[in-house]
Write a protein that holds these residues in place. Sequence first.
Motif, PDB file in Angstrom:
ATOM      1  N   LEU A   1     -36.066  59.454  -0.362  1.00 15.94           N
ATOM      2  CA  LEU A   1     -37.217  59.704  -1.213  1.00 15.94           C
ATOM      3  C   LEU A   1     -37.110  61.115  -1.766  1.00 15.94           C
ATOM      4  CD1 LEU A   1     -40.114  58.300   0.963  1.00 15.94           C
ATOM      5  CD2 LEU A   1     -39.337  57.391  -1.193  1.00 15.94           C
ATOM      6  N   PRO A   2     -37.246  61.263  -3.056  1.00 13.19           N
ATOM      7  CA  PRO A   2     -37.242  62.636  -3.578  1.00 13.19           C
ATOM      8  C   PRO A   2     -38.479  63.369  -3.059  1.00 13.19           C
ATOM      9  CG  PRO A   2     -37.318  60.990  -5.347  1.00 13.19           C
ATOM     10  CD  PRO A   2     -37.490  60.267  -4.071  1.00 13.19           C
TER      11      PRO A   2
ATOM     12  N   LEU B   1     -30.632  49.889   4.794  1.00  7.86           N
ATOM     13  CA  LEU B   1     -30.172  50.997   3.953  1.00  7.86           C
ATOM     14  C   LEU B   1     -31.138  52.153   4.068  1.00  7.86           C
ATOM     15  CD1 LEU B   1     -29.168  49.547   0.492  1.00  7.86           C
ATOM     16  CD2 LEU B   1     -27.816  51.033   1.926  1.00  7.86           C
ATOM     17  N   ASP B   2     -30.604  53.359   4.139  1.00  6.76           N
ATOM     18  CA  ASP B   2     -31.528  54.487   4.098  1.00  6.76           C
ATOM     19  C   ASP B   2     -31.861  54.761   2.641  1.00  6.76           C
ATOM     20  OD1 ASP B   2     -28.786  55.059   4.176  1.00  6.76           O
ATOM     21  OD2 ASP B   2     -29.223  57.192   4.161  1.00  6.76           O
ATOM     22  N   PHE B   3     -33.084  55.074   2.426  1.00  6.37           N
ATOM     23  CA  PHE B   3     -33.591  55.215   1.067  1.00  6.37           C
ATOM     24  C   PHE B   3     -34.130  56.620   0.922  1.00  6.37           C
ATOM     25  CE2 PHE B   3     -36.852  54.499  -2.204  1.00  6.37           C
ATOM     26  CZ  PHE B   3     -36.096  53.834  -3.159  1.00  6.37           C
TER      27      PHE B   3
ATOM     28  N   VAL C   1     -35.050  56.708  -7.757  1.00  7.41           N
ATOM     29  CA  VAL C   1     -35.867  55.522  -8.032  1.00  7.41           C
ATOM     30  C   VAL C   1     -37.313  55.993  -8.170  1.00  7.41           C
ATOM     31  CG1 VAL C   1     -36.432  53.169  -7.325  1.00  7.41           C
ATOM     32  CG2 VAL C   1     -34.301  54.182  -6.558  1.00  7.41           C
ATOM     33  N   PRO C   2     -37.718  56.372  -9.365  1.00  3.54           N
ATOM     34  CA  PRO C   2     -39.090  56.863  -9.515  1.00  3.54           C
ATOM     35  C   PRO C   2     -40.100  55.732  -9.360  1.00  3.54           C
ATOM     36  CG  PRO C   2     -37.998  56.775 -11.649  1.00  3.54           C
ATOM     37  CD  PRO C   2     -36.987  56.374 -10.643  1.00  3.54           C
ATOM     38  N   THR C   3     -41.239  56.050  -8.802  1.00  6.28           N
ATOM     39  CA  THR C   3     -42.283  55.027  -8.663  1.00  6.28           C
ATOM     40  C   THR C   3     -43.072  54.974  -9.974  1.00  6.28           C
ATOM     41  OG1 THR C   3     -43.837  56.614  -7.753  1.00  6.28           O
ATOM     42  CG2 THR C   3     -42.480  55.423  -6.180  1.00  6.28           C
TER      43      THR C   3
ATOM     44  N   ASP D   1     -41.819  65.104  -2.763  1.00  8.11           N
ATOM     45  CA  ASP D   1     -43.007  64.974  -3.588  1.00  8.11           C
ATOM     46  C   ASP D   1     -43.440  66.377  -4.007  1.00  8.11           C
ATOM     47  OD1 ASP D   1     -45.069  63.921  -4.950  1.00  8.11           O
ATOM     48  OD2 ASP D   1     -46.252  63.311  -3.212  1.00  8.11           O
TER      49      ASP D   1
END
Lengths: 142, 145
Positions: free
Chosen positions: B44-45, B40-42, B134-136, B47
């Motif tokens: 990332l927002p 799956l491509d994920f 999906v925040p870290t 930064d």
Amino acid sequence: MKLKASIEHKPNIPTASMADIAFLLIIFFMLTITFEVDKTQVQLPKTTLRYEIPKKAAYVSVDPNGRIRVSDGNSQSSLVSAADEVLSMAATVIATDPQKTFVVKSDGDVPWEKVDEVLDALKRAKVRDLRLLSDQRTVDDL
Amino acid sequence: MRIERDRPDDEIPTSSMADIAFLLIVFFMVTTTFTATRGLDFALPEDDDNPPVIEKEESVLIEIFPGGNLVVDQNPMKLGEIIEYLKPKLERNPKKPVIIRPDVATEYRHMVEVYDELRQGEEHGLSEPINISVPTQREIQSFWY
């Protein structure tokens, strides 16, 4: 009258084209072979959606014990002790190729905390193309 | 009298060629490992130092607890029910952020299951892809509290 001696036929299987076929197969295997950069044994999570991952992608793997291994996509993966080392590796790779694909290959039973550290490191390294390696979900899994 | 002459063989001996070739084939077949090269491509927002402030009320919060127990906006829910729950909300505002927040001890596969389910929103009748975030943990700590 002297009888003409019958022409002797040597039994012969035509094998000349065998090599052609064999070499064709060799070329096929040579072109399709991809050298695995990460041999960590993991039980991947299963997803319905799966897309092809480009070749030569950089890998970050997390094994069932939470150990992290990294590979820049060219050399074999090596063990790192902390997620900070993932950041430094990713930053180096991104400096040379900002569009580099990164693959997170993590065991499905690893606590989120561990994967979270890895994702955070990759995010800080400004990775733009990130994939989560997964297995195909089938009807049996539902 | 006919003189019998020893004629030299004018053929190239190719019979062993196939042996060599098949040996190489066997080598490649044994060393080739068919590995999973799909996933799956994920997204990332970015930064960003100044991320857009999202009020908690404006978003849908999906919390995942160990064992895969889901709590969506404080309501316990099953994986298959999420899209139905989101449908009316996303019809009003298709850009509504859906935040996945797994507990630190939650198994990674449960997060992937939820992410995979949300990515299939369009197959379930939504007009636009869901705005998943999906925040870290670091971001949660620095921006939410």
